[in-house]
Design a protein around this motif. Structure first.
Motif: not given
Lengths: 702, 46
Positions: A464-486
């Motif tokens: 759905g072409e989300p606005d990249p600025k509004k997308v949760l970043k890797l390493g934040d919130g529920i995506l906490n553990k994905y910060l260092n994922f390749s």
């Protein structure tokens, strides 16, 4: 009182028929009567007719010779028979009425009177209530042995009854199974509760996974779409710029330039792989938390494209690679010293051990938790410390990449660069060649980044072409553990979550199905009426087992035992213990049947009769062998045995040809008849003996 | 069991359990299937 009348017209081909009617014997006699008379006085005919009236011709316990006589009487080709027999009981009430009024038909009508009510009797209903005994006690000592036939018959009959009972109990048990059962209802309700709980947990997991997937896909696809879009655009600009700078000329393909092209293509291929390794090394290094390394920035600045131009690697590259490798070793050593690492390794190993025993339903001592619960807790703890394990694994992976990088670099230095340098000297069109090489390289890179960009664009559109600025970043919130994922790890994680969602959906479908089936079963059960024996189900199961065992004993085991005993060729030494036990039970049974025995002048109470040794043993231990028995005495013993029946059926006893019995031998027989008659257990007792003159004696009174 | 009935004496010595003996006794006494079951359900386990 017994009243009877008959007419027999005997037909003989070519001769005048003969008529037989009661003439010499009275038409009314007492229920217990002793008859003497010469041949053709009608005494045997009377017994045959009474027996015939009570299905004697179909009674297998009656000897064949007597049955044949009855069947002969019924033969309408030979005899035209009619008769009527009425029997009153001791209170002078009509008890039985038998009539055959049509000489052409074999049918005999038999009626029973219960409290004055007349009921027709069939063979089955007659045999259920009455016991017809009709016998000629010839060779009585042998006939005592034949009393075993009665045992055989009793065992078969009781075996059938118990088998019916067994079937009936099984039927009841089936009814109980499908009736309202409070225990079953309780169990189903508990199951339903479990299914609902499981369903809620699965829904919660599904919701979590869907949310995670959505956010992870957004973050991943946005990140890499933008990354490859930017790279692709950069490549494109470079390509345009280079193409406009250089006037492309078709390179003349001399022998030397063809060879140069061949080596150059090989070099480009190897360099492409080397650049991928360079990118992976940088990507892995930047994913590590400790990335404050100057050395990396130097490594990053190394432009491998220049190798095609200068035909050699930067001089400091080897030193840089060595430094990076050394740093990696230090990082791993430092990390392993951390408590968190030790803790994480401990948890990981503990989980591996516990998972081997997770089927055990026990609580782990000191934790009051099941193995599965403890594994859950440990996994949670491990998850919190997992970044450290991942960090070490990534560093190890980095070292592998550095090793590969060095090997590829060395291969280029050995296999391509020396030849290319040589060929370049020979080639006059150096400048054009270098430009051509650069453009080819850029075109290839541009193609690759475009493919990646298009792939991620397609996925980006799909979410759905989300606005990249509004997308949760890797390493934040529920995506906490994905910060260092390749990139590769993220795609693999997305695929894994998708699989988890499919699995959870399947489990929800199964759970719903079970829930529906249980609900239906519960509804059916709750709408049923409880069976009156529901609470006795266990006892009925036990009763079923008992009847099964008993049927088998009577119809199989005991049947074999009695057949063995009937066998006249028994070798006493070969009899097994079970058979011995059975034999003794039969010997004592026969003792009970005969009860009293007169020998010479004295009466003895019988203890048992041993059929194998052919000896009667009295209660006071006197042994009387069959060979020592007087014929009349043994006839008396045999007939007494016949009268001492073991069921409650009313006896109709007819004994013919008791010629060997004197008054003393007959007395216990009449006594027994009288006793049974007075107790309502005997309706008819007629004993017939051959004599020169007719004599009729009532034996109702002593 | 009833000592007067010879057949009961025969089976008394051949059968092992009280339940088997009781069932046979009831059958000899011409009890119906229902009566036998009711009787058995009241018997205490022996």
């Amino acid at each position: 009182m017994i009243s009877y009348d008959y007419r027999i017209e005997r037909l003989d081909k070519g001769r005048k028929s003969e008529i037989f009617v009661p003439g010499k014997l009275p038409k009314k006699i007492d229920n217990i009567t002793y008859i003497e008379g010469p041949n053709s006085s009608g005494k045997s005919t009377l017994l045959n007719l009474i027996a015939l009236a009570f299905f004697g011709h179909r009674n297998e316990e009656i000897v064949n010779a007597l049955r044949k006589k009855m069947i002969h009487l019924l033969n309408s080709q030979r005899n035209r028979l009619t008769f009527k027999i009425e029997i009153n009981d001791k209170n002078n009430n009509l008890a039985l009425l038998a009539e055959k009024d049509n000489p052409e038909k074999n049918e005999v009508s038999l009626f029973d009177y219960v409290n004055g009510k007349k009921e027709r009797l069939s063979l089955e209903s007659f045999e259920k209530k009455y016991n017809l005994i009709y016998d000629i006690p010839q060779n009585p000592t042998e006939r005592i042995k034949l009393l075993t036939q009665e045992i055989k018959e009793i065992q078969r009959r009781y075996g059938d009854i118990i088998s019916d009972l067994k079937d009936y109990i099984r039927h009841i048990l089936r009814e109980i199974e499908s009736s309202r059962d409070p225990n079953k209802i309780k169990k189903l309700k508990n199951s339903l509760k479990d299914y609902k709980k499981n369903h809620n947990e699965l829904q919660r997991d599904l919701k979590h996974n869907k949310e995670l997937l959505e956010k992870l896909e957004r973050a991943t696809y946005c990140k890499y779409y933008l990354k490859y879009k930017e790279e692709n655009s950069k490549n494109y600009n470079q390509l345009i710029s280079m193409q406009s700078k250089s006037k492309l000329e078709k390179v003349r393909k001399t022998r030397g330039s063809k060879e140069f092209d061949q080596f150059n293509r090989g070099l480009l291929k190897e360099l492409k792989y080397l650049k991928e390794l360079q990118e992976n090394i940088l990507s892995s290094f930047y994913s590590l938390p400790k990335k404050e390394l100057d050395i990396l920035s130097i490594f990053q600045k190394i432009n491998l494209d220049e190798v095609t131009e200068f035909l050699e690697f930067p001089k400091n590259l080897n030193a840089i690679m060595n430094k990076i490798e050394k740093k990696c070793v230090e990082l791993i050593d430092d990390s392993k010293k951390e408590d968190y690492y030790q803790k994480a390794m401990f948890y990981k190993e503990l989980i591996t051990v516990l998972e081997r025993y997770n089927s055990l339903k026990i609580d782990v001592p000191g934790t009051a938790k099941s193995i599965n619960d403890l594994i859950g807790d440990l996994k949670k703890e491990l998850n919190e410390n997992e970044y450290l394990l991942r960090y070490i694994e990534n560093t190890k992976k980095l070292m592998e990449l550095i090793k590969s990088f060095s090997q590829v670099k060395q291969s280029i230095e050995v296999h391509y660069l020396p030849d290319l340098k040589e060929l370049r000297k020979e080639n006059k069109n150096n400048n054009e060649t270098i430009t051509y090489q650069k453009i080819s390289l850029l075109q290839e890179k541009h193609k690759e980044t475009k493919e990646k960009k298009d792939l991620y664009y397609e996925r980006y559109m799909k979410i759905g072409e989300p606005d990249p600025k509004k997308v949760l970043k890797l390493g934040d919130g529920i995506l906490n553990k994905y910060l260092n994922f390749s990139e590769e790890e993220l795609l693999s994680e997305i695929s894994k979550i998708n699989s988890d969602i499919s699995r959870i959906n399947e489990e929800i479908t199964t759970c719903n199905l079970k829930k529906d089936l249980t609900t239906n079963e519960l509804n059916i059960l709750e709408n049923q009426k409880p069976h009156k024996y529901t609470k006795y189900q266990e006892k009925l199961n036990k009763l079923f087992e008992v009847t099964e065992e008993l049927t088998s004993k009577l119809k199989n085991e005991f049947n074999k035992n009695i057949e063995y005993l009937e066998d006249s060729n028994i070798n006493p030494e070969e009899i097994n213990e079970n058979q011995k036990k059975y034999n003794w039970a039969v010997f004592r049974y026969l003792g009970k049947r005969i009860e009293f025995y007169r020998h010479i002048k004295d009466y003895y109470e019988v203890d048992y009769i041993n059929l194998i040794d052919e000896v009667l043993v009295t209660k006071n231990g006197k042994k009387i062998y069959f060979s020592e028995m007087g014929t009349g005495q043994s006839q008396s013993a045999y007939l007494l045995g016949k009268l001492n029946t073991s069921d409650n059926r009313i006896i109709i006893a007819l004994f013919d040809e008791v010629a060997m019995m004197d008054d003393q031998s007959l007395k216990p027989l009449f006594d027994k008849c009288r006793e049974l008659y007075n107790n309502g257990k005997l309706l008819v007792g007629i004993i017939v003996q051959k004599a020169n003159k007719i004599k009729i004696e009532s034996k109702i009174k002593d | 069991m009833n000592d007067e009935n010879p057949i009961l004496v025969l089976f008394e010595s051949l059968l092992k359990t009280d339940a088997e003996k009781r069932i046979l006794e009831l059958i000899i006494n011409e009890k119906s299937k229902e009566e036998i079951i009711e009787d058995f359900l009241k018997i205490k386990e022996k």
